[in-house]
Write a protein that holds these residues in place. Sequence first.
Motif, mmCIF file in Angstrom:
data_model
loop_
_atom_site.group_PDB
_atom_site.id
_atom_site.type_symbol
_atom_site.label_atom_id
_atom_site.label_comp_id
_atom_site.label_asym_id
_atom_site.label_seq_id
_atom_site.Cartn_x
_atom_site.Cartn_y
_atom_site.Cartn_z
ATOM 1 N N PRO A 166 -7.395 -22.025 83.571
ATOM 2 C CA PRO A 166 -7.272 -21.232 82.333
ATOM 3 C C PRO A 166 -6.969 -22.170 81.148
ATOM 4 O O PRO A 166 -6.285 -23.207 81.190
ATOM 5 C CB PRO A 166 -5.741 -20.740 82.621
ATOM 6 N N PRO A 167 -7.730 -21.920 80.069
ATOM 7 C CA PRO A 167 -7.739 -22.872 79.087
ATOM 8 C C PRO A 167 -6.202 -23.288 78.497
ATOM 9 O O PRO A 167 -5.985 -24.452 78.082
ATOM 10 C CB PRO A 167 -8.560 -22.199 77.756
ATOM 11 N N SER A 168 -5.285 -22.288 78.744
ATOM 12 C CA SER A 168 -3.739 -22.585 78.404
ATOM 13 C C SER A 168 -3.088 -23.505 79.249
ATOM 14 O O SER A 168 -2.278 -23.980 78.849
ATOM 15 C CB SER A 168 -3.169 -21.218 78.261
ATOM 16 N N GLY A 169 -3.728 -23.558 80.510
ATOM 17 C CA GLY A 169 -3.106 -24.341 81.390
ATOM 18 C C GLY A 169 -1.934 -23.548 82.075
ATOM 19 O O GLY A 169 -1.115 -24.343 82.953
#
Length: 565
Positions: free
Chosen positions: A201-204
């Motif tokens: 996920p881009p948010s990590g």
Amino acid sequence: MNVIFLFIFLVGGLNFFYEQIKVNALPASSPLRARQDNSDNSLGTWKIVGDSGVSAMHAVLIAPRKVIFIDRLEQNHLKRPDGLAAISSEYDLDTNQARPLTVYTNTFCSAGSFLANGTLIEAGGSGGDDLNYRSGLQTLRIYDQGKGDWIELEGVLPSNRWYPTMITLPDGNILILGGSTGSTGVNKLEINNPTYTIYPPPSGVFMQDYNFDFLATTLPYNLYPMLHLIPNYEGKTLLFVLASKQAIAYDLGIGKTVITYPDLPGGFRSYPLTGTSIMLPLSPTDYYNPTVMVCGGNKAQEITSVSEATCGRLDLNKPNAQWEMDNFGGTPRVMPDAVYLVDGSIMFVNGGGSGYAGLRKGKGANALFVANDPVLFPYLYDPFAKTYKALASSTIPRMYHSIATLLPDGSVLVSGSNPSNAVTLDVKFPTEYRVEIFYPPYLYSTIPRPTILSLESFPINQQRIKVFYNQVITLVIQLKSTDPPSLKATIIHHGFVTHSTNMNQRYVYLDIEDSYVDKSASDQYILTLRLPPNPTIIAPGPHYIYIFNYDAPCVSGVEVLLNSQ
């Protein structure tokens, strides 16, 4: 330093042209065979080489001489060390032996793709029956190359995914798109999953779903949507998406549809009226201009409906682009597979002449298979001349749940077929474990085949050789020939194939910038190749570089790991 003359035909570069051949459909339940003389092997040959251990519903080339097969939860004869039936295996192409892998979640109708670092990710599936085989609907699986087995992360997908499509993005992460939230013969509003998620996920932190309205408007035929990365020089993440008959270009960066293409004429193309799609070979000579080809399918979800005998080609960058139609060689197919060959031609193989994708209805003598008229011969399609040639026939019907994938030696592996709801061996279309290799005509050419000896001074196929975008790389090849060679180069991603959907499959011609005779050894040449300039043209990850002389492919492609840094 002697200079050899290399005639590099990057566009229109195939040095052979095929007559279009029409093969008429036969009566119901009769296999469709090509009737041609093949005494000189000019139509290729088939060989049954082994047993897959699990029925090959999914397949992916994981190393130069190893393929992973993935089935669903069923009682295969290959057993895990704990005695339970295996539902995934690693197949050794040298020994033709299958080794069981330890999967504990149901992989039925899942999907797969590679991260930029070369890690294979597999996601989704169906429900589980007991504690030994748990639900795969929200499972993400990581293939651990070091230990040679799967790691399963259960419940990490934010929603159920059955029949999703996956693709590697230019940033090296993976998009997981669409599907349904539960098992079904055809998608419906109450279980449709018109969203996508990204891994990692881009948010990590946690994966989350994002709306994708196109899949809300393409019911009911929108499972395993056709998905291709569109090349560009602007650094955009542009996606070609087709479901049912509808197609769009979608800008993932801004979350909007930027082009709505005309509907594809003819029948439906998505599961269960399953066709196949492929992006035609890309070339630097026309700035990697993308053309998508979609073939096969059916007009109606009926057992007696004759399969679709059309293909459409669409130039994605052409203003007001229109589909260019042909008759798919004259033979109807549902559930075909499209496979790149090393020389840039495309092989269409597997499938049936009538019906649709799905499991047989009923049991015993009254059971009905929903697809019939197996097409036993492949077509060889020349994307430059736009012609089809019927090749040698197999003896094995490859119906629902079949696969085909290119191998690094230029041959094609074909396996699978299981249109029953459990392992069934005594019916017209049984559960298939036989692995076949198709040897295309170019492997019988008298033209000498190159052997790649090294890339960037590394010996080939002992490890993935790291290479980078826009890099000029050096290959040493051996070619025993009295005539001047005509050399071409390409980089191919072999993809992850299931249900006529080959995720990420890609073919890109490479510029040969320089070439000369290697005076230090006989019959050796040194070539310098320039790799594609950016990851929209071919996504980061594991690929194979090939050299071919006229139409004769090298003895083996060389495995590389292409990345941005």
